[in-house]
Design a protein around this motif. Structure first.
Motif, short mmCIF file in Angstrom:
data_model
loop_
_atom_site.label_atom_id
_atom_site.label_comp_id
_atom_site.label_asym_id
_atom_site.label_seq_id
_atom_site.Cartn_x
_atom_site.Cartn_y
_atom_site.Cartn_z
N ILE A 73 23.27 55.59 26.56
CA ILE A 73 24.69 55.23 26.59
C ILE A 73 25.53 56.42 27.05
N ARG A 74 25.21 57.59 26.54
CA ARG A 74 25.96 58.79 26.92
C ARG A 74 25.73 59.13 28.39
N ALA A 75 24.51 58.93 28.87
CA ALA A 75 24.19 59.26 30.26
C ALA A 75 24.89 58.33 31.24
N ALA A 76 25.11 57.09 30.85
CA ALA A 76 25.77 56.14 31.74
C ALA A 76 27.17 56.59 32.10
N ASP A 77 27.78 57.44 31.25
CA ASP A 77 29.11 57.96 31.52
C ASP A 77 29.09 59.23 32.36
N VAL A 78 27.90 59.72 32.69
CA VAL A 78 27.77 60.93 33.49
C VAL A 78 27.72 60.60 34.98
N PHE A 79 26.95 59.59 35.36
CA PHE A 79 26.86 59.17 36.76
C PHE A 79 28.04 58.23 37.04
N ARG A 80 29.07 58.76 37.73
CA ARG A 80 30.35 58.08 37.83
C ARG A 80 30.46 57.23 39.09
N SER A 81 29.80 56.10 39.07
CA SER A 81 29.90 55.16 40.18
C SER A 81 31.33 54.66 40.36
#
Length: 390
Positions: free
Chosen positions: A326-334
Motif C-alpha cells: 500500500i505504501r509503495a503504490a504511493d511512490v510510483f506516481r502514475s
C-alpha cells in the motif's frame, strides 16, 4: 523565456541518457529548463543528495524510493518516482578464472539461458561466490535473488558486496569479487579491460525490469507541479528520441564524451544496440531490447512495479507485506506522469497497474490513442506477480 535551473544528481551510466539528452539536445530548453547535472561517486551519494535537498531530482535506482518508504536503509525522506528512465540494461559478469572454469565444463555462454547459466556457475563454484552489486537496494539485488531462488545457485553460499559501478572492473581484477551485476558501460569495460566476461543480460532473468527512475522529493513534486511537469515532458521527449534507431550514433557519441561517461562511443553503442562483446576474445551476442528507454510504455511508472518491489523487500525484511505494498503504490506516481503529459499526444495506458511477468509475447493494451503494445515481461522461472491478489 529565461530557463529555470533544476539540479539533478546522476551516476555515470548509459541509462542516465534521457537526462543527458534532455539537456544536450535542447528538450529541456524547449520547456524553459536548464538541467544542472551533477555526477555522484556512488548510489548512496545520489540518494543522500536528493533526500537532504542538495538537488531537486535524481537519476535513481528504482528500488531506492520504495525502500525509503518502508523505512529501510536509514534515510526516510519521502520520494516520488514520477517516471521510469530505463528498463533492463544490466549484465551479469564473471572473472576470467570463472570464465575459464565454465569453458572447461563445456559451457557455451549462450547469453540467454538463465537456468543453464545458474547451474553451470554452481557447478564450478561449489564453495560459493562473492558478487558485486552497485547498492543494497537495487534491481541488481532483485535479479540476483530471483536467479538464485530458481536455479542450483540456491545450494551454494552467495555473498553480496557493494561496489560503485565505475569501480566494478577494478574490484573484479583485484579479486575482491568473483562476479557482478552492473549497468552498462561498466560490464563492457570489464570485458575491454580483459578482467571479465559477460554471462547473462539482466533481461534473461526478468524481461522487463524497471531499472532507473526519475525521482524527486514528494514535497518538491507537490509544491512545484508545473516545474515537475516541464521536467517530465522534457525527459519523455528525450526518451522518445533515444528510441529512434537513427539517433543511436549521435547518442553514443554524446554519452561517451569526457564530461559524461568518458568511455569510447563504440562501448556505449553496444548498450544502445544490444550487440554486446561478451569476452575479451571478441564473442558477440545480440540482445534485442537489452536497454529500453521508450518503447512498450517503458517510461510509465506502473504502480504494480512499486508494489512488486515492496513485496520483495517486505518478505526479506520481515515487514507486513500488504501494508508495504500500500505504501509503495504511493511512490510510483502514475498520476503525476499522466498530468504532465496530458495534451502532448503521448499514448498512455488506460490502467495504472498490471500483472507483472504474464506476457511471453507482445500484447496490445487499452490506451489513450490505442497504440501501446507491451513487450514480453516474463520472469525466466515462470513466476507471475498479480498486485490485485497478493
Amino acid at each position: 523565456m529565461k530557463s529555470v535551473s533544476v539540479s539533478v544528481a546522476y551516476m555515470p551510466l548509459v541509462d542516465a541518457a534521457p537526462l543527458i539528452v534532455a539537456q544536450e539536445m535542447g528538450f529541456a530548453e524547449a520547456e524553459g529548463l536548464a538541467l544542472d547535472l551533477i555526477p555522484a561517486p556512488s548510489w548512496s551519494s545520489v540518494r543522500d543528495m536528493l533526500a537532504f535537498g542538495r538537488v531537486d531530482v535524481a537519476h535513481l535506482l528504482s528500488v531506492v524510493p520504495v525502500a525509503m518508504a518502508l523505512g529501510l536503509g536509514g534515510v526516510s525522506t519521502a520520494l516520488s518516482a514520477v517516471s521510469v528512465l530505463s528498463v533492463n540494461g544490466n549484465a551479469i559478469g564473471v572473472s576470467r578464472a570463472l570464465e575459464a572454469n565454465l569453458r572447461d565444463i563445456g559451457y557455451l555462454f549462450d547469453f540467454e539461458d538463465a537456468h543453464g547459466a545458474g547451474a553451470a556457475l554452481a557447478t564450478v563454484a561449489p564453495q560459493g561466490l562473492t558478487i558485486g552489486v552497485p547498492f543494497p537496494f537495487s534491481m541488481h539485488i532483485e535479479l540476483i535473488e530471483i536467479w538464485r531462488e530458481a536455479t542450483p545457485l540456491r545450494g551454494i553460499p552467495l555473498k553480496i558486496r557493494t561496489v560503485p559501478p565505475p569501480m566494478m572492473a577494478q574490484a573484479l581484477a583485484e579479486g575482491e569479487i568473483d562476479a557482478f551485476c552492473v549497468g552498462e558501460p561498466w560490464g563492457s569495460m570489464a570485458v575491454e579491460g580483459h578482467v571479465g566476461a559477460l554471462l547473462l543480460p539482466g533481461r534473461a532473468i526478468w524481461n522487463f525490469a524497471p531499472e532507473k527512475v526519475l525521482a524527486t522529493r514528494a514535497e518538491w513534486a507537490e509544491t512545484e507541479p508545473h516545474l515537475l511537469g516541464r521536467l517530465i515532458r522534457s525527459v519523455w521527449r528525450a526518451s522518445r528520441w533515444l528510441a529512434d534507431p537513427a539517433s543511436r550514433t549521435a547518442a553514443a557519441e554524446l554519452l561517451g564524451r569526457p564530461q559524461w561517461l568518458d568511455v569510447p562511443s563504440e562501448i556505449v553503442d553496444r548498450a544502445l544496440t544490444g550487440k554486446l562483446a561478451i569476452s575479451p576474445g571478441g564473442e558477440l551476442r545480440d540482445v534485442p531490447a537489452f536497454l529500453e528507454f521508450h518503447n512498450s510504455a517503458a517510461t510509465f511508472p506502473w504502480r504494480s512495479q512499486g508494489k512488486w518491489i515492496a513485496h520483495r523487500l517486505a518478505l526479506r525484511s520481515g515487514l507486513d507485506v500488504p501494508a508495504a505494498m500500500i505504501r509503495a503504490a504511493d511512490v510510483f506516481r502514475s498520476d503525476q506522469y499522466r498530468f504532465a503529459l496530458d495534451g502532448t499526444g503521448a499514448d498512455m495506458p488506460g490502467a495504472s497497474e498490471k500483472v507483472e511477468g504474464s506476457l511471453s509475447s507482445p500484447m496490445a493494451v487499452g490506451s489513450t490513442r490505442g497504440e501501446i503494445v507491451l513487450g514480453p515481461d516474463a520472469f525466466f522461472d515462470g513466476r507471475i506477480f498479480d498486485p490485485f491478489e497478493v
